[in-house]
Design an enzyme around this catalytic site. Structure first.
Site, mmCIF file in Angstrom:
data_model
loop_
_atom_site.group_PDB
_atom_site.id
_atom_site.type_symbol
_atom_site.label_atom_id
_atom_site.label_comp_id
_atom_site.label_asym_id
_atom_site.label_seq_id
_atom_site.Cartn_x
_atom_site.Cartn_y
_atom_site.Cartn_z
ATOM 1 N N LEU A 37 79.588 -51.441 -46.463
ATOM 2 C CA LEU A 37 78.589 -50.919 -47.392
ATOM 3 C C LEU A 37 77.277 -50.765 -46.632
ATOM 4 O O LEU A 37 76.984 -51.543 -45.730
ATOM 5 C CB LEU A 37 78.390 -51.872 -48.577
ATOM 6 N N ASP A 38 76.485 -49.770 -47.022
ATOM 7 C CA ASP A 38 75.161 -49.622 -46.430
ATOM 8 C C ASP A 38 74.362 -50.902 -46.644
ATOM 9 O O ASP A 38 74.598 -51.653 -47.598
ATOM 10 C CB ASP A 38 74.416 -48.447 -47.071
ATOM 11 N N ARG A 39 73.391 -51.119 -45.769
ATOM 12 C CA ARG A 39 72.594 -52.344 -45.831
ATOM 13 C C ARG A 39 72.046 -52.618 -47.238
ATOM 14 O O ARG A 39 72.100 -53.737 -47.730
ATOM 15 C CB ARG A 39 71.437 -52.240 -44.837
#
Length: 320
Positions: free
Chosen positions: A144-146
């Protein structure tokens, strides 16, 4: 000389792949030369490197301690660090755990994997919790993106890592997200397009026609609540590409609240309101029967209930 007896988490991989992990500072050409000269043997015999390791196999390294320290020094240091740092309690919220896998509710702000050596990441915290062994480290099977929160699947064993990664690659695990977007969306749709990444800006663009280097994407969405200025969506990620949901919704004129990279900047919202909320597993055999046809949910973060969010949406989220 050193002997390594293959464990459950080490078997199933090719000998040369294992050696590249264990003797991580040695070149491939050096490893194959040592195999040819029988300085590395498998079960007391000459090996080519393409053999698949089985439980109980014995690899013998006919090296001096000085040579071993030189070529697997980083491996030894990492294992010592992980052993010293191993903790009894995970430093992340666990949704589900068994002998094979972990389902983690990743908080927004935490990297899935390190971008720089000094970064803290979910993978690092996972390895501290589960522990590592020569030639194998637990890892995550989806990223997942940050600043996206929600369910991340982690493999505690080699078999789990391989199987879960395969399921994601073949799109056999259904993935659903919750997102709060700008504007009013009143219809459920499945939209398609072509995603092209710009490595210089670390952003992507969506096109209706295929471009050189682009990837086909498909995203489904269903409005759960439509308020005056924003909409709560349940999003079905039907293909999994970097920034797909963020860029696809933005291209439709409805960027995710808080997503400054794709036009969703909103006062009081520190990061994008995108949450990997739901995973549905297919029917699975042993040793994954415990999650076979499982349906898992990640608790929604409090950022979705911020005072900037319209009341109708907040009330709906509280009931989910």
């Amino acid at each position: 000389m050193r002997q390594i007896e293959i464990t459950t988490n080490q078997c199933g991989q090719r000998l040369d792949k294992f050696l590249q992990k264990y003797l991580c500072e040695a070149s491939k050409s050096f490893l194959y030369k040592m195999l040819r000269k029988k300085n590395i043997t498998l079960n007391g015999k000459k090996a080519l490197g393409n053999e698949k390791l089985e439980l109980g196999d014995v690899i013998t390294l006919f090296f001096s301690e000085e040579t071993l320290e030189k070529f697997c020094g980083e491996t030894i240091r990492r294992e010592k660090t992980m052993k010293a740092a191993k903790v009894a309690k995970a430093a992340f919220p666990i949704i589900y755990e068994d002998e094979q896998i972990l389902l983690i509710n990743k908080p927004a702000g935490l990297l899935s994997q390190k971008a720089r050596p000094e970064d803290e990441s979910l993978v690092e915290l996972l390895q501290q919790y589960v522990g590592c062994e020569p030639g194998f480290s637990p890892g995550i099977c989806n990223r997942l993106d940050r600043n996206t929160s929600g369910i991340v699947v982690a493999g505690k064993t080699l078999a789990a890592l391989q199987k879960m990664s395969e399921l994601f690659r073949r799109r056999e695990i259904e993935k659903y997200y919750l997102a709060i977007v700008k504007g009013r969306m009143t219809e459920s749709k499945v939209v398609e397009g072509y995603l092209l990444k710009d490595s210089k800006t670390n952003t992507v663009k969506i096109f209706q026609e295929e471009k050189k280097g682009s990837s086909f994407i498909k995203t489904g969405y269903e409005p759960l609540v439509t308020a005056k200025k924003m909409t709560l969506l349940r999003v079905h990620l039907m293909t999994g590409k970097p920034h797909q949901i963020r860029s696809h919704l933005s291209s439709l004129g409805h960027p995710i609240l808080g997503d400054t990279k794709y036009g969703g900047g909103y006062p009081g919202v520190p990061w994008q309101l995108l949450h990997a909320y739901e995973l549905v597993f297919p029917k699975l055999d042993r040793p994954f029967e415990k999650i076979s046809e499982g349906h898992f949910f990640a608790p929604i973060p409090k950022t979705f209930l911020a005072e900037e969010i319209e009341e109708e949406i907040v009330n709906k989220i509280k009931k989910i």
